[in-house]
Every structure is written in C-alpha cells, then in structure tokens.
Design an enzyme around this catalytic site. Sequence first.
Site, mmCIF file in Angstrom:
data_model
loop_
_atom_site.group_PDB
_atom_site.id
_atom_site.type_symbol
_atom_site.label_atom_id
_atom_site.label_comp_id
_atom_site.label_asym_id
_atom_site.label_seq_id
_atom_site.Cartn_x
_atom_site.Cartn_y
_atom_site.Cartn_z
ATOM 1 N N THR A 114 0.828 -1.200 0.000
ATOM 2 C CA THR A 114 0.000 0.000 0.000
ATOM 3 C C THR A 114 0.864 1.252 0.000
ATOM 4 O O THR A 114 2.014 1.232 0.439
ATOM 5 C CB THR A 114 -0.925 0.052 1.236
ATOM 6 O OG1 THR A 114 -0.122 0.064 2.425
ATOM 7 C CG2 THR A 114 -1.879 -1.127 1.250
ATOM 8 N N ASN A 148 0.766 4.833 1.782
ATOM 9 C CA ASN A 148 0.125 5.365 2.983
ATOM 10 C C ASN A 148 0.302 6.874 3.081
ATOM 11 O O ASN A 148 1.353 7.416 2.726
ATOM 12 C CB ASN A 148 0.737 4.737 4.240
ATOM 13 C CG ASN A 148 0.701 3.227 4.201
ATOM 14 O OD1 ASN A 148 -0.121 2.638 3.514
ATOM 15 N ND2 ASN A 148 1.600 2.595 4.937
ATOM 16 N N GLU A 176 -4.566 4.079 3.544
ATOM 17 C CA GLU A 176 -3.681 3.114 2.879
ATOM 18 C C GLU A 176 -4.358 2.669 1.588
ATOM 19 O O GLU A 176 -5.434 2.077 1.630
ATOM 20 C CB GLU A 176 -3.437 1.900 3.757
ATOM 21 C CG GLU A 176 -2.958 2.211 5.169
ATOM 22 C CD GLU A 176 -2.996 0.971 6.048
ATOM 23 O OE1 GLU A 176 -1.945 0.329 6.200
ATOM 24 O OE2 GLU A 176 -4.083 0.640 6.550
#
Length: 337
Positions: free
Chosen positions: A234, A236, A282
């Site tokens: 991800t 973030n 995220e």
Amino acid sequence: MKIYEKESEIGALPMTSLALGFFDGLHIGHQQLIARCREDAKRSGRACAVFTFRENPRNVMAGRTVAPRLQTRIDKHAMLEKLGVEVLFDFAFEDGFHTMPSQVFAQELLVRRFRAQTVFCGFNFRFGKNAAGDADMLIELGQHLGYGVHVLDPVRMTVGDNPEALSANNTPGVSAKETATPYSSGPTVSSTLIRQLIAEGRVEMAADLLGRPYALSGTAVRGNGLGRTLGFPTANFKPDSDMALPAFGVYAAKTLLNGISHPSVLNIGKRPTVDGDRILAETHLLDMDRELYGEELTVCFLKMLRAERKFESLQELRDAIAQNKREAEDWFAYPTG
C-alpha cells in the site's frame, strides 16, 4: 482568475456579477449558483466574481473545528476557476467581517469595493454583525443601493440526479427568489448533509450531492511494510486533520497519481489489528505495484466495502483484505451492480 486576499489589494475593477458564500465543497447547489452568476456576467458584459472566506466562519466563531473541510483551499480555487470565475475575493473572516454592520457590508464592500451590479446568494445566506443580515435584507439594501439580487431556493435532489441535469436549468432569473430544481423532492443539498454522509461512509450519495467523488490528498510516507508482508503493498498517507474523514473502513476507490487514475482498494482508520494509534489512509493500487514514497496522491472514495474491525490474527486480516480486493475488482468490473 485574479485572487484578492485583502481589501487593500483591490485596485481598479470592472463591474461585477457577484456570488456570495463560503461554498464548502462546491457542491451541485453551489455550482448552479455560480453558473447563474457566470451567465449573468456574460450576458451583461461584467466580470464573474465570488466573495468567500479562507476559513469557515463557523469554525472561527467557535474557536475550533466544528465543520471540517470538504475541499482544500487550493482545490477550491482551482474548481472556481474551472467554473468560470474571473475574480475571487478570498478574505480572512477574522478581519472584522463578523463585526461589520449589514449596511456597511452592502454599501462599502458589495457596491464600492466589489462593484457589484447583481448579487447571487443562497436562501440561507447571512452577513454582517451577529449574522443579522439575511437574503431579504440583502434585497432591501439592494433596492436602495442600486444592485439586483437573485436568491437561490434550496436545491433538492433524489439519488440519481447529477450536475449535468442541474446545469440544464441554469437560465438566470429576473428577480429575487427563485427555485433551482422544482422537479426534485429529495433532501436539500448542503455541506452539512454531505459531511454527515461522508462520516457515515455513504460516499456514493455524497458523490451525488458533490457532483464528484469525495477525495483526500497527501504525500505517500513509509509505513511499517505490513501491507507488502501480507501480499498487498500500500501507499500510505496521513489525511489533513482539517478535512472531513469518511467512516473508518475499506472502500473501492480510485487513486490519482501524476494525473492518472488507478483503480484501488483503500483502508482508512487506525488499523486496530496492528497498532490503533493514528489515522492513516492506505491505498492498494489494483493495476500497479511500485514504491510510491514521496509521491503526491489523491484518493477518491467510490463505495464502502466494510467497516473497520479488529481481527484476531494476521491471517484473518490477510483473508479479509483478499476478499475486499476481490470485491473492489468486481465493483470496477460492474460498477452499477
């Protein structure tokens, strides 16, 4: 678009058609009001202008954030320019506007400084000391000071209405109060309602009222690498604390990166399974896998898939993320299903 941030900066101006309001989020009601102002300016050969404030007056008067933003100031400026605004008066509310008598507001600001010939505002517009001035007073003052006033009645809509449909009714009226969308019978479009919908995770309906998906932006930062460990890397970022936050949970989303839109599955919240100590967004891009540290991201919330919850193990979390990814992929394949 010429932007003035203080009254002292204003030099020679053409005559203006002027829209008044804070315009938080620039939702479809705001868009219609500004469209009517723009058409009036075009028809009369005047400049299309907007008078607004940098901060929400409600927050200034309360001394704290009681109404989080639906849009950054930069995005607000960009959208106003896109809507055809030529002159923007974007002042600090603290600069005496909350103590200014209503007649002074109309005579000294609207007429003398902003050179307004026609003024456009919403049905619930307030101005002057103690917010004593309302739309009716604005009309009454205009009759003495020589400017016209158009007051937009509540814009109501049902799910399925859209900005294009509303734009079809943008013919300017000839007098004071007018109904924007007489064919609609749903809730009144307002920034307050939109904040409520976002807080409840009802981002699809919020998008109907905004005329676009609700979005948050930020710079991608390094996380703890858990997403990649679980097989779902991800990007973030920490959302701006002044912005309205959607209900914590997982969403089908799109991530804008360098002007390109990527289908994504996004989690926003405190990650209770892992740490639970700070709010993070995220986003896992479904069509790309590369490091995005330092990149500027904008995430648009399209559909809530599930609420935030704490899982008993990382394996249970991994299984839930995999399920959410499949649901997001299915949504992008059949978004109206």
